[in-house]
Each structure stands twice: as C-alpha cells, then as structure tokens.
Design an enzyme around this catalytic site. Sequence first.
Site, PDB file in Angstrom:
ATOM      1  N   GLU A 157      23.492  -9.107  86.948  1.00  0.00           N
ATOM      2  CA  GLU A 157      22.625  -9.719  85.936  1.00  0.00           C
ATOM      3  C   GLU A 157      21.443  -8.819  85.568  1.00  0.00           C
ATOM      4  O   GLU A 157      20.293  -9.188  85.748  1.00  0.00           O
ATOM      5  CB  GLU A 157      22.163 -11.106  86.405  1.00  0.00           C
ATOM      6  CG  GLU A 157      23.330 -12.059  86.594  1.00  0.00           C
ATOM      7  CD  GLU A 157      22.917 -13.489  86.941  1.00  0.00           C
ATOM      8  OE1 GLU A 157      21.770 -13.698  87.372  1.00  0.00           O
ATOM      9  OE2 GLU A 157      23.777 -14.399  86.790  1.00  0.00           O
ATOM     10  N   GLU A 315      30.975 -15.847  87.207  1.00  0.00           N
ATOM     11  CA  GLU A 315      30.308 -16.856  88.037  1.00  0.00           C
ATOM     12  C   GLU A 315      30.321 -18.200  87.324  1.00  0.00           C
ATOM     13  O   GLU A 315      30.164 -18.280  86.105  1.00  0.00           O
ATOM     14  CB  GLU A 315      28.835 -16.493  88.285  1.00  0.00           C
ATOM     15  CG  GLU A 315      28.597 -15.330  89.213  1.00  0.00           C
ATOM     16  CD  GLU A 315      27.111 -15.095  89.447  1.00  0.00           C
ATOM     17  OE1 GLU A 315      26.299 -16.041  89.307  1.00  0.00           O
ATOM     18  OE2 GLU A 315      26.750 -13.944  89.761  1.00  0.00           O
TER      19      GLU A 315
END
Length: 687
Positions: A157, A315
């Site tokens: 991220e 995810e």
Amino acid sequence: MTKYKPISEKYPHFLHGGDYNPDQWLNYPRILDEDIRLMKLANWNVVSLGIFAWAALEPEEGKYQFEWLDRIMDKLYDNGIYVILATPSAAPPAWLVQKYPEVARVDSNRVRHLFGGRQNHCFTSPIYREKVRSINRKLAERYKDHPALIAWHVSNEYGNDCHCDLCQEAFRNWLKKKYDNDIKKLNHEWWSYFWSHTFTDWSQIQTPSPIGETTIHGLNLDYKRFVTDQTVDFFKNEIAPLKEFTPNIPITTNFMGTFPGLNYWKFAKHLDVISWDSYPTWHGNEEDWVVAYKTAFVHDINRSLKGGQPFMLMESTPSVTNWQLVSKLKRPGMHALSSIQAVAHGADTVQYFQWRKSRGGFEKFHGAVVDHCGHENTRVFKDVKEVGEILKRLDPIIGTSVKPEVAIIYDWENSWAIEDAKGPRQEKKDYLLTCQSHYRPFWSKCVPVDVIDMESDFNRYKLLIAPMLYMIKDGVAERIKQFVKNGGTFVTTYLSGIVNENDLCYLGGFPGPLKEVLGIWSEEIDALHDKDENYVVFNETNELGIRGEYKTKELCEIIHLEGARDLAKYKEDFYVGYPAVAVNNYGNGKAYYIAFRNNDDFVDDFYRKIIELLNIKRSIDIDLPIGVTAQLRTDGNKEFVFLLNFTDEEKALDLKDIEYIDIVDNDILSGKVILPPYGFKIIEKGN
Ligand SMILES: [Zn+2]
C-alpha cells in the site's frame, strides 16, 4: 477476444489465500504446524508471505536470517500452497531508522518523523533505496528457483509523500525537466503573478506546505504528479533485483481503490498484474446494493487499468475490519457474495488480510481466517472454506474478461484539480460520487462498463461518459471530437472543460475545447444551497422520449445553444427556460450535455433511453429486481454470467426459455430462478 494467461502458469487455477505473517509466531512452533493443517482445510492454495518481515529477515545491518523463511516456504510447497513473496520495504526495522535518520520521511509541516508506523520512509533517500535493494536482492537470489514462488508482492500500500531536502531537490529537478529549465514558463503555467508569488530562481520553490504555499494550484498539481513519479521511481529501484533474478515471475503491488495520493494509471504500466485491497462497509448506513455498485465501480477500474487483464483481489476481510467506524459482521452469504463479486468483475484471485489474527498490535481485532480461539470451528472459517470450494469449480473462467461498449472516465488528475479548486461550491464537490452515480444505471441494467482515465483509448467504445471533466489535458478534446465524429456517443456534464492540465482556465468560453463538439456555451454556474430547489422539465417532443421533471441540486449551469438542441429546460429562477439538457449532432455521432446536478432518478431514466437507443449489449437480456445485477466474463466464445443479489431478501428472476449451466451446482437452469438473500449464481450459456 481470447483468454488472458493465468497469473501463474505454475498453478493455472483460481488463487485462494491471503497474507501470512509467520514472523509474528516464530516462538510458537506448534502454531506454525497447525497453520498448514488449517490452510489445507480452508482450501487455501496461496499465501502472500513476509510483507512486514524485515526485522525478522535482517535483525542487524547486513546480518540476514533466512532459515525460518526457508522452512516455511518448503513446508508450504510440500503441502500444495504457493507463495507470493513480499518485499518488506513498507516497514523498515528500528535499527535502520536509528542509524540513518535521513530515511525517515519529513511531512508537509517540515517535521522529520520518528521510527514507527508504515510507509513512513523517504522515497528519495539514496540510503533507503540502497537498503531496500540489498534486502530485495537477497530475497530474489535465495528464492529465485524455489518452486513455491509464483509472484512478487512489492512493498505494501504505497501512499506517502516526503518533504525532506533530498525530496525538495528532486522536485525542483522534476520541474526543471517539465518546464524546459525555463522559470518564466513555470511562472506562466502556475499563474504565480497572482499575489506576487513569482519565482526568480528554482531554489525558491518549495513543496506545498500548510506553513507556506498551498494557494498555487499548478504547484499543488505538479507536486502530486511528482509524488506519483517519485513513488514509481522508488518502485523501479525496488524491483530491479527481482527482474534481474526472476524475469518470469510476475510483479505486483497492492493498490487501494480510488486512493487519492497516487495516480494508479501512471503506476499500472510498471506492474505485470494489478492487485488491490477491497474493504467495503457492508451493512452500514447505505443499502448493501448501493455499496455493491460503488465497489463494482472500483473493481472495474482495476480491470481497466490493464485493458481488461484479470486482476488480483489481494486483500479483503473474511469478516470485519478494525478501522471502520462501525464494522458489522458480514451477514450469512455476504462473504461468498462479495468474494464472487470481485471475480465477476475480473479478479482471478480471492485473498484476505490476514490468515491468523495477531495476538497483539494494531490489527489484533481485524478479521482473519483463524481467530484467537485457534481452531476451525467458526462461522468465518467455514465461510472461507466454502469460497475455496466454489473457486475450485471456476477453472473455465480463469483468464476470461469482458469487452464493454461503455466507458466512464474517472481521472485522478481531474479529481485533484476539482478538489483543489476554490468554488463553485466548497462542499459536496463529489467527483467520485458523481461518476459512481453515472455508473449505477449500467450496473442495474447489467451493462458491462470500463472505468478509464482521460488518456485511455476511446475508440473501442460506443458510449463515452465523462462526468465533471473539469480538467482537459492537451489532445483529449481532439480525441473526444474524433470519437464522436466517427459515430460515438459522448455524455458530459456541468463543470466540464474549465481548465487545462496546469489548472489555467480556458479563455474564450466554457466548456473550453469541448464547445464545438457539444454545440453550447456555458456562461455561469449557480451554486445551490441544500435548501434551494429547482426543477428541470423535459420538452414534450424531446427526441429521447423522456417525460416529466427532475429535481436539481447543488450546481446548475446556465448554458446557451450554439448548434445543439435542448431536450429539457430549467423550470424556475431567473434562468427559467434556459437549456438544462442538450444534444448536438457532430459528424456521425452525438454529444450530450447535462447542465445540472441531479438525483438518481434522472440518471436512471436518461441512461435507460441511451442504452436502448444505442442497442448496447447487456450481460444478460432479462429484467432484474432492484439490488440484483448481472456481470459478464467471456473468452469470446463461452459466456459466463454472474447473477448477484445484494439484498437481504430472496429475489426471483426469469431466465426465460434459454438454458444455462449453473457451473457451481452443476445444474441446468432456465425459466424462473430464485436467488436467496445475499445469494448468487454463476451460469454459462448453453449451446
Ligand atoms: Zn524525502
């Protein structure tokens, strides 16, 4: 169209698994053994391994400890579980930040950060880049031939900026390149004459700061562009050793939906496969099917980022997050439904954060497959196991995609410019929401849509929709004109064609370079208070055949026809009778202008007519109840239709007399079909 390759030729099936962080459990050998038993039971076939494992891999500078990872990689492989191996750069170890303070990022207030958190590093620091490259080289060298390795998960991220002296210098060099080393050119493009903010030397320029300059929009935009470019540059440094040692192992990094900090369209070019982390707030303040179409919009961005290539759902949570204000447990059915939704929009994986709930730390209450109780007798574990069972039956869908006839432009740089603009309203600018509201009718009518940026190719579509195209970069208007001239249909709205790519207003009237194709001139924009009301009334004989009136809200643009025809007019206020919806014939196509901000009833009715008029292909030609959608994946021959019910009620559908194969239940379906609450069917059109 043909099929795309599977993500890994080593395992050409749906990947089912998620983040595995055994480095937290090295003192619990029995738990590590139990993990393998449970993973097999949960139908896992892949893990993302070692995402935050730097401290365990290099506990002291230059002293590496790979034995634990060797053992785990071997054990996973021996049990049929593949590995997406991570690089650990998102969270450097404490010793590194202590020894080399320059690696810690400096925020926009010019405060150097301490050790801690994640993505808290400078992306320019030569020392940090060297340290990252070293650990990545060690990983690549050691595991290049490991049979379990199927992909690289680079960092985690990405999403921070830095304002240290090294970054200031890098930013100035970026500007010099962009403006041909000509500071006068920069002053013009930034309109820095305003408030006497003119620069006479490059060294005077600083990145935007709340204690300094935030009022030059061109500077703010260029800084955001620099952050994307510098992050990509950092990423390229990260992956160099991976490409060197494992040229055939695909590389990804996990994106975060519509995260505003990075222009993912620029980033996507450097990835072999797109992956993203999806955490919708199910069962929240909005109805689930509203959350569903907003989530679908983001899945479609991720599929469109590489022109239709399947992506990875890297995810998702098996149950709840621990960071949403209120995160309700997924209701029975929702876990499978939300997982299959990603597949319906082009995912070839279903993965979770994380395998086992951490015993301590920031995410100890974040949903995981294995709870603190440690066994498999939980609702969540069974839900996950069931998704694994379903995915095993979907092999024919691997590598399939969809070729929509409709595209909506959602453009990161445009969103930056709109957010930064002062006016015409400070509140409820709602660029993303507006794009999603234009997407909604297509989701409800089961029409596949690509979500693209303004630099994408338009020619493959019949219908191009660009809500609030405030910024129009060089060449984009010409490509839109060509698209319409060739027979395409273009729809845009209020607040379009206002500024160029450096946020300088177009002179000569709005919507700037789109005036000609739209056949209108926009004179003023009225901002409405929330209490204000106005209406738009369709002309009785309008060519779309829409009847009645629609409420306006927030923004009403006052436009003049310059070749276009009006379809609807304002009902009240001093601009009563002015055009509110217009259409212009241009070449072989048409261009529509919607001058007012509307509610969903308007977009529903408007696009229903456009879909009919253009005879746009739907995923399946049946009527669906509210809250149910159908999405399509195809290899050009076989068609797989995903029927998804995002309501908590049973819904009946009529498939008419066409026969379909239910590929999950291995059944023949036709006529009336029942979708249970939060239920779905994946059906293949029979011959
Ligand atoms: Zn820096």
